[in-house]
Design a protein around this motif. Structure first.
Motif, PDB file in Angstrom:
ATOM      1  N   GLY A   1     -26.961 101.933 104.550  1.00 40.67           N
ATOM      2  CA  GLY A   1     -27.477 102.447 105.822  1.00 40.67           C
ATOM      3  C   GLY A   1     -26.558 103.490 106.429  1.00 40.67           C
ATOM      4  O   GLY A   1     -27.016 104.511 106.963  1.00 40.67           O
ATOM      5  N   ALA A   2     -25.256 103.255 106.338  1.00 41.05           N
ATOM      6  CA  ALA A   2     -24.290 104.236 106.833  1.00 41.05           C
ATOM      7  C   ALA A   2     -24.362 105.505 105.994  1.00 41.05           C
ATOM      8  O   ALA A   2     -24.238 106.619 106.513  1.00 41.05           O
ATOM      9  CB  ALA A   2     -22.878 103.656 106.805  1.00 41.05           C
ATOM     10  N   GLY A   3     -24.601 105.344 104.687  1.00 40.84           N
ATOM     11  CA  GLY A   3     -24.768 106.504 103.814  1.00 40.84           C
ATOM     12  C   GLY A   3     -25.983 107.319 104.203  1.00 40.84           C
ATOM     13  O   GLY A   3     -25.935 108.553 104.240  1.00 40.84           O
ATOM     14  N   LYS A   4     -27.080 106.639 104.533  1.00 47.70           N
ATOM     15  CA  LYS A   4     -28.293 107.338 104.977  1.00 47.70           C
ATOM     16  C   LYS A   4     -28.031 108.118 106.255  1.00 47.70           C
ATOM     17  O   LYS A   4     -28.496 109.247 106.410  1.00 47.70           O
ATOM     18  CB  LYS A   4     -29.435 106.335 105.197  1.00 47.70           C
ATOM     19  N   ALA A   5     -27.276 107.520 107.184  1.00 45.93           N
ATOM     20  CA  ALA A   5     -26.956 108.197 108.436  1.00 45.93           C
ATOM     21  C   ALA A   5     -26.113 109.446 108.188  1.00 45.93           C
ATOM     22  O   ALA A   5     -26.340 110.490 108.811  1.00 45.93           O
ATOM     23  CB  ALA A   5     -26.234 107.239 109.378  1.00 45.93           C
ATOM     24  N   LEU A   6     -25.142 109.355 107.260  1.00 46.65           N
ATOM     25  CA  LEU A   6     -24.324 110.526 106.930  1.00 46.65           C
ATOM     26  C   LEU A   6     -25.181 111.646 106.361  1.00 46.65           C
ATOM     27  O   LEU A   6     -25.051 112.808 106.750  1.00 46.65           O
ATOM     28  CB  LEU A   6     -23.230 110.148 105.916  1.00 46.65           C
ATOM     29  N   VAL A   7     -26.069 111.300 105.436  1.00 45.87           N
ATOM     30  CA  VAL A   7     -26.934 112.307 104.823  1.00 45.87           C
ATOM     31  C   VAL A   7     -27.825 112.938 105.892  1.00 45.87           C
ATOM     32  O   VAL A   7     -27.959 114.165 105.959  1.00 45.87           O
ATOM     33  CB  VAL A   7     -27.781 111.702 103.679  1.00 45.87           C
ATOM     34  N   ALA A   8     -28.414 112.115 106.744  1.00 42.67           N
ATOM     35  CA  ALA A   8     -29.315 112.616 107.791  1.00 42.67           C
ATOM     36  C   ALA A   8     -28.599 113.545 108.765  1.00 42.67           C
ATOM     37  O   ALA A   8     -29.222 114.457 109.329  1.00 42.67           O
ATOM     38  CB  ALA A   8     -29.933 111.447 108.545  1.00 42.67           C
ATOM     39  N   SER A   9     -27.288 113.357 108.936  1.00 38.09           N
ATOM     40  CA  SER A   9     -26.540 114.198 109.877  1.00 38.09           C
ATOM     41  C   SER A   9     -26.215 115.577 109.314  1.00 38.09           C
ATOM     42  O   SER A   9     -25.704 116.434 110.031  1.00 38.09           O
ATOM     43  CB  SER A   9     -25.255 113.489 110.304  1.00 38.09           C
ATOM     44  N   GLY A  10     -26.489 115.800 108.029  1.00 37.35           N
ATOM     45  CA  GLY A  10     -26.303 117.126 107.448  1.00 37.35           C
ATOM     46  C   GLY A  10     -24.894 117.446 106.995  1.00 37.35           C
ATOM     47  O   GLY A  10     -24.555 118.616 106.824  1.00 37.35           O
ATOM     48  N   VAL A  11     -24.067 116.429 106.772  1.00 41.51           N
ATOM     49  CA  VAL A  11     -22.672 116.685 106.372  1.00 41.51           C
ATOM     50  C   VAL A  11     -22.434 116.482 104.877  1.00 41.51           C
ATOM     51  O   VAL A  11     -21.316 116.671 104.403  1.00 41.51           O
ATOM     52  CB  VAL A  11     -21.676 115.817 107.178  1.00 41.51           C
ATOM     53  N   VAL A  12     -23.478 116.103 104.130  1.00 42.87           N
ATOM     54  CA  VAL A  12     -23.329 115.857 102.695  1.00 42.87           C
ATOM     55  C   VAL A  12     -23.873 117.053 101.918  1.00 42.87           C
ATOM     56  O   VAL A  12     -24.984 117.518 102.169  1.00 42.87           O
ATOM     57  CB  VAL A  12     -24.062 114.569 102.271  1.00 42.87           C
ATOM     58  N   VAL A  13     -23.066 117.544 100.972  1.00 43.31           N
ATOM     59  CA  VAL A  13     -23.436 118.698 100.153  1.00 43.31           C
ATOM     60  C   VAL A  13     -23.536 118.252  98.698  1.00 43.31           C
ATOM     61  O   VAL A  13     -22.637 117.586  98.186  1.00 43.31           O
ATOM     62  CB  VAL A  13     -22.381 119.822 100.302  1.00 43.31           C
ATOM     63  N   VAL A  14     -24.650 118.594  98.054  1.00 45.05           N
ATOM     64  CA  VAL A  14     -24.856 118.285  96.640  1.00 45.05           C
ATOM     65  C   VAL A  14     -24.999 119.604  95.891  1.00 45.05           C
ATOM     66  O   VAL A  14     -25.881 120.400  96.198  1.00 45.05           O
ATOM     67  CB  VAL A  14     -26.111 117.407  96.433  1.00 45.05           C
ATOM     68  N   ASP A  15     -24.109 119.831  94.945  1.00 46.68           N
ATOM     69  CA  ASP A  15     -24.125 121.058  94.138  1.00 46.68           C
ATOM     70  C   ASP A  15     -24.182 122.315  95.009  1.00 46.68           C
ATOM     71  O   ASP A  15     -24.913 123.260  94.732  1.00 46.68           O
ATOM     72  CB  ASP A  15     -25.278 121.020  93.135  1.00 46.68           C
ATOM     73  N   GLY A  16     -23.406 122.298  96.096  1.00 43.89           N
ATOM     74  CA  GLY A  16     -23.275 123.480  96.944  1.00 43.89           C
ATOM     75  C   GLY A  16     -24.342 123.657  98.002  1.00 43.89           C
ATOM     76  O   GLY A  16     -24.328 124.638  98.740  1.00 43.89           O
ATOM     77  N   VAL A  17     -25.292 122.709  98.114  1.00 42.08           N
ATOM     78  CA  VAL A  17     -26.391 122.825  99.078  1.00 42.08           C
ATOM     79  C   VAL A  17     -26.423 121.572  99.953  1.00 42.08           C
ATOM     80  O   VAL A  17     -26.323 120.456  99.438  1.00 42.08           O
ATOM     81  CB  VAL A  17     -27.748 122.977  98.340  1.00 42.08           C
TER      82      VAL A  17
END
Length: 79
Positions: free
Chosen positions: A33-49
């Protein structure tokens, strides 16, 4: 001066891992759930995007970045 980047290697057990679970299994957050919140906040980058899909499938060869940490995802038996 930029902060040094920490490099982690994550070995897949299957063909892919969901992004929120990768963040949890890598120790970057306490729960999926904390991982989902991090992703939703826009701070996670996958392959430069910036990635906003919480359960996007992360496969071998991908690089996930979060707050100065790079996770290099490798196929089973490749580490």
């Amino acid at each position: 001066m930029p902060l040094p980047v920490q490099h982690l290697e994550f070995e897949l057990e299957h063909d892919f891992v969901e992004l929120n679970q990768l963040l949890k299994l890598s120790g970057l957050c306490d729960s999926g759930g904390a991982g989902k919140a991090l992703v939703a906040s826009g701070v996670v980058v996958v392959d430069g995007v910036i990635e906003l899909r919480k359960t996007c499938k992360i496969r071998a060869g991908s690089v996930v970045e979060l707050e100065g940490v790079q996770i290099h995802v490798v196929a089973p038996g490749q580490s």
